[in-house]
Design an enzyme around this catalytic site. Structure first.
Site, mmCIF file in Angstrom:
data_model
loop_
_atom_site.group_PDB
_atom_site.id
_atom_site.type_symbol
_atom_site.label_atom_id
_atom_site.label_comp_id
_atom_site.label_asym_id
_atom_site.label_seq_id
_atom_site.Cartn_x
_atom_site.Cartn_y
_atom_site.Cartn_z
ATOM 1 N N ASN A 216 0.944 -1.179 0.101
ATOM 2 C CA ASN A 216 -0.086 0.161 -0.030
ATOM 3 C C ASN A 216 0.949 1.252 0.021
ATOM 4 O O ASN A 216 2.053 1.141 0.055
ATOM 5 C CB ASN A 216 -0.931 -0.071 0.980
ATOM 6 C CG ASN A 216 -0.153 -0.268 2.523
ATOM 7 O OD1 ASN A 216 0.718 0.814 2.682
ATOM 8 N ND2 ASN A 216 -0.269 -1.172 3.033
ATOM 9 N N ASP A 284 -3.657 -6.238 4.559
ATOM 10 C CA ASP A 284 -4.736 -7.206 5.346
ATOM 11 C C ASP A 284 -4.582 -8.687 4.548
ATOM 12 O O ASP A 284 -5.049 -9.667 5.488
ATOM 13 C CB ASP A 284 -6.185 -6.671 5.039
ATOM 14 C CG ASP A 284 -6.393 -5.467 5.660
ATOM 15 O OD1 ASP A 284 -6.076 -5.576 6.904
ATOM 16 O OD2 ASP A 284 -6.761 -4.168 5.043
ATOM 17 N N LYS A 294 9.932 -16.550 -10.644
ATOM 18 C CA LYS A 294 9.247 -15.550 -11.485
ATOM 19 C C LYS A 294 8.173 -16.193 -12.119
ATOM 20 O O LYS A 294 8.428 -17.003 -12.956
ATOM 21 C CB LYS A 294 10.023 -14.687 -12.126
ATOM 22 C CG LYS A 294 9.245 -13.450 -12.514
ATOM 23 C CD LYS A 294 10.348 -12.554 -13.413
ATOM 24 C CE LYS A 294 9.451 -11.559 -14.193
ATOM 25 N NZ LYS A 294 10.357 -10.782 -15.105
ATOM 26 N N PRO A 311 -2.320 -12.152 9.895
ATOM 27 C CA PRO A 311 -2.701 -12.090 11.296
ATOM 28 C C PRO A 311 -2.740 -10.422 11.682
ATOM 29 O O PRO A 311 -2.095 -9.504 11.051
ATOM 30 C CB PRO A 311 -1.333 -12.440 12.033
ATOM 31 C CG PRO A 311 -0.301 -12.173 11.035
ATOM 32 C CD PRO A 311 -0.990 -12.543 9.811
ATOM 33 N N ASP A 312 -3.712 -10.021 12.671
ATOM 34 C CA ASP A 312 -3.755 -8.659 13.005
ATOM 35 C C ASP A 312 -3.032 -8.441 14.179
ATOM 36 O O ASP A 312 -3.295 -9.065 15.463
ATOM 37 C CB ASP A 312 -5.371 -8.541 13.630
ATOM 38 C CG ASP A 312 -5.700 -7.224 13.583
ATOM 39 O OD1 ASP A 312 -4.765 -6.225 14.311
ATOM 40 O OD2 ASP A 312 -6.495 -6.381 12.930
ATOM 41 N N ILE A 313 -1.917 -7.615 13.828
ATOM 42 C CA ILE A 313 -0.814 -7.458 15.052
ATOM 43 C C ILE A 313 -1.376 -6.523 16.104
ATOM 44 O O ILE A 313 -1.194 -7.035 17.665
ATOM 45 C CB ILE A 313 0.508 -6.691 14.319
ATOM 46 C CG1 ILE A 313 0.862 -7.596 13.021
ATOM 47 C CG2 ILE A 313 1.444 -6.448 15.328
ATOM 48 C CD1 ILE A 313 1.918 -6.853 12.167
ATOM 49 N N PHE A 330 -4.104 2.933 15.056
ATOM 50 C CA PHE A 330 -4.128 3.823 14.033
ATOM 51 C C PHE A 330 -5.651 3.395 13.417
ATOM 52 O O PHE A 330 -5.504 1.963 12.883
ATOM 53 C CB PHE A 330 -3.163 4.283 13.256
ATOM 54 C CG PHE A 330 -2.329 5.519 13.912
ATOM 55 C CD1 PHE A 330 -1.556 5.158 15.112
ATOM 56 C CD2 PHE A 330 -2.170 6.407 13.482
ATOM 57 C CE1 PHE A 330 -1.000 6.007 15.834
ATOM 58 C CE2 PHE A 330 -1.547 7.534 13.949
ATOM 59 C CZ PHE A 330 -0.778 7.466 15.333
ATOM 60 N N LYS A 344 -13.408 0.105 16.058
ATOM 61 C CA LYS A 344 -12.215 -0.720 16.026
ATOM 62 C C LYS A 344 -11.513 -0.772 17.430
ATOM 63 O O LYS A 344 -11.031 -1.908 17.764
ATOM 64 C CB LYS A 344 -11.189 0.230 15.232
ATOM 65 C CG LYS A 344 -10.269 -0.514 14.378
ATOM 66 C CD LYS A 344 -9.775 0.176 13.168
ATOM 67 C CE LYS A 344 -10.650 -0.188 11.907
ATOM 68 N NZ LYS A 344 -10.110 0.475 10.961
ATOM 69 N N LYS A 348 -10.555 -4.537 18.303
ATOM 70 C CA LYS A 348 -9.200 -4.924 18.539
ATOM 71 C C LYS A 348 -8.785 -4.740 20.318
ATOM 72 O O LYS A 348 -7.615 -5.109 20.261
ATOM 73 C CB LYS A 348 -8.261 -3.881 17.775
ATOM 74 C CG LYS A 348 -8.691 -3.872 16.253
ATOM 75 C CD LYS A 348 -7.729 -3.811 15.423
ATOM 76 C CE LYS A 348 -8.132 -3.735 13.974
ATOM 77 N NZ LYS A 348 -7.072 -4.025 12.976
HETATM 78 O O1 C5P Z 1 -8.349 -2.909 10.621
HETATM 79 P P1 C5P Z 1 -7.439 -1.773 9.942
HETATM 80 O O2 C5P Z 1 -6.424 -2.188 9.426
HETATM 81 O O3 C5P Z 1 -8.151 -0.557 9.655
HETATM 82 O O4 C5P Z 1 -6.802 -1.169 11.636
HETATM 83 C C1 C5P Z 1 -5.742 -0.437 11.626
HETATM 84 C C2 C5P Z 1 -5.034 -0.448 12.838
HETATM 85 O O5 C5P Z 1 -4.905 -1.929 13.117
HETATM 86 C C3 C5P Z 1 -3.618 0.198 12.894
HETATM 87 O O6 C5P Z 1 -3.134 0.336 14.256
HETATM 88 C C4 C5P Z 1 -2.726 -1.088 12.269
HETATM 89 O O7 C5P Z 1 -1.482 -1.067 12.658
HETATM 90 C C5 C5P Z 1 -3.294 -2.465 12.964
HETATM 91 N N1 C5P Z 1 -3.197 -3.586 12.000
HETATM 92 C C6 C5P Z 1 -2.616 -4.681 12.523
HETATM 93 N N2 C5P Z 1 -2.464 -5.586 11.713
HETATM 94 C C7 C5P Z 1 -3.167 -5.983 10.920
HETATM 95 C C8 C5P Z 1 -4.373 -4.868 10.384
HETATM 96 C C9 C5P Z 1 -4.252 -3.827 11.012
HETATM 97 O O8 C5P Z 1 -1.693 -4.430 13.562
HETATM 98 N N3 C5P Z 1 -3.231 -7.018 10.090
#
Ligand code: C5P
Length: 404
Positions: A216, A284, A294, A311-313, A330, A344, A348
């Site tokens: 991105n 995501d 390649k 994974p959502d960190i 954020f 969120k 989260k």
């Molecule tokens: O769900 P979204 O991407 O909008 O959430 C944003 C927040 O979640 C940010 O703080 C981003 O750094 C964190 N995030 C994360 N891991 C992901 C997606 C988002 O830590 N896979």
């Protein structure tokens, strides 16, 4: 040690009276002062009081025959070991940044071959204005030093950044600058000393094959600015960064990663931390069927890209057994910014969400409009530079974890 001398420029602001205390402090520390008083400065302090304290005549006028006869303005600008501006007004710094020279003070700043130390003092809105911030950046890049400002009550009745530091602190900064030390920001209070702050920044890159990837537009500017601001407040900062092209801030432990899964592993390895700030724009999804060779464009149908969720960190660290005391996420949104941020926060399980509207040119730009969303508070911040926003966030964090 040989006798040291500064040229002190007193500009026009209510904090000018503090320059009188500064002259006394400097004289006690054996530092001589030659003073230039601007026309606006003379509205606040008089040449007589300055002369009485410094024991020397005060220079006021670029076109005065007697001033010029005693010491020409070029000579004046070079006669000392350091030029100090107290209070440094938005106007005088704008002149210095743009090379204007229409009075003795601005001419001296343009003609000097010595280092200049500014002690800014102004209203918070003037301080936060992009024009002032850009001028300061220009002066800083040219080697100018700054002491302050700090956050506090202002003479105009407002509260915020822009209050001049106290004369003792300016005198300490002058002594350091005279000794050739350029890290005079070290004088600032260090409320985050002893705290470990873990920050993620930039994008992640998810390979499709060895030359292609999903990613991105995140530049990493905001996360890097937050890392710098926390380090300046004394924190021990670990910055887990995706691929960006920014110089790492001084004194920050850098960990470079590419993928979201590597970012998570690096974050977990950096625990325990007192604070986690998740600024990164984590991709995501990742390609499930990434190839080690390649993919050729040979006319045959390529396999459709199969995506797996990363994974959502932020979520993982919010529920971690080693959860940092304060977890800040954020939320980049293009619509319904606040309500999405609130959702969120709950989803989260973090403590704060900094929501920002990225429908404009925030990604990659230098400014940001943010809203701090906590369980019981929604606080919109005015448009400010990413650096300023970072400093504001670092100061709020310092207050919060001091209070925990
Ligand atoms: O769900 P979204 O991407 O909008 O959430 C944003 C927040 O979640 C940010 O703080 C981003 O750094 C964190 N995030 C994360 N891991 C992901 C997606 C988002 O830590 N896979």
């Amino acid at each position: 040690m040989s006798e040291k001398r500064i040229v002190l420029i007193i500009a026009g602001g209510i904090a000018a009276f503090k320059s009188l205390l500064l002259i006394r402090l400097l004289s006690k520390r054996g530092i001589k002062t030659t003073t230039i008083l601007t026309k606006a400065g003379a509205e606040f302090v008089t040449p007589l009081s300055i002369g009485a304290l410094s024991g020397e005549r005060v220079f006021t006028d670029l076109f005065s025959l007697s001033d010029e006869a005693e010491m020409g303005h070029i000579e004046l600008s070079r006669s000392a070991d350091l030029v100090v501006v107290v209070p440094a007004t938005a106007d005088l710094m704008a002149k210095a940044a743009n090379g204007l020279a229409n009075d003795l003070a601005s001419t001296t700043l343009l003609a000097t071959d010595k280092r200049v130390l500014y002690a800014p003092a102004m209203n918070v809105r003037m301080w936060e204005h992009a024009a002032t911030q850009e001028n300061i950046e220009t002066l800083r890049t040219r080697g100018a030093l700054f002491v302050g400002p700090v956050e506090g009550d202002m003479a105009c009745g407002e509260y915020g950044f822009g209050r001049m530091v106290e004369p003792e602190q300016i005198a300490d900064a002058i002594e350091k600058a005279l000794a050739g030390i350029t890290h005079i920001d070290d004088l600032a209070p260090k409320p985050l000393k002893g705290k470990h702050i873990l920050i993620t920044a930039g994008p992640t890159r998810e390979p499709i094959d060895p030359v292609r990837y999903l990613s991105n537009h995140s530049s990493g500017k905001q996360g890097y600015a937050i890392a710098r601001a926390c380090a300046e407040l004394g924190a021990n900062v670990s910055l887990v960064s995706g691929p960006v092209s920014i110089t790492p801030p001084q004194g920050v432990n850098m960990v470079y990663i590419e993928t979201a899964r590597d970012m998570l592993a690096a974050c977990e390895a950096a625990l325990p931390a007192d604070v986690f700030i998740s600024v990164a724009a984590v991709a995501d999804w990742r390609a499930m069927n990434a190839t080690s060779q390649k993919i050729k464009k040979d006319g045959t149908q390529i396999a459709p890209l199969e995506l797996a969720e990363n994974p959502d960190i932020l979520k993982t660290l919010s529920s971690h057994k080693n959860r940092p005391s304060l977890v800040v996420g954020f939320a980049a949104e293009t619509n319904d910014v606040t309500s999405h941020a609130q959702a969120k926060l709950a989803k989260k399980k973090c403590d704060w969400i900094i929501a920002n509207d990225v429908s404009g040119d925030v990604m990659g730009g230098d400014h940001n409009t943010m809203i701090l969303v906590t369980e019981n508070q929604i606080e919109p911040w005015p448009l400010m530079s990413k650096q300023k926003a970072a400093e504001k966030l670092a100061a709020i964090i310092a207050k919060e974890i001091g209070a925990l």
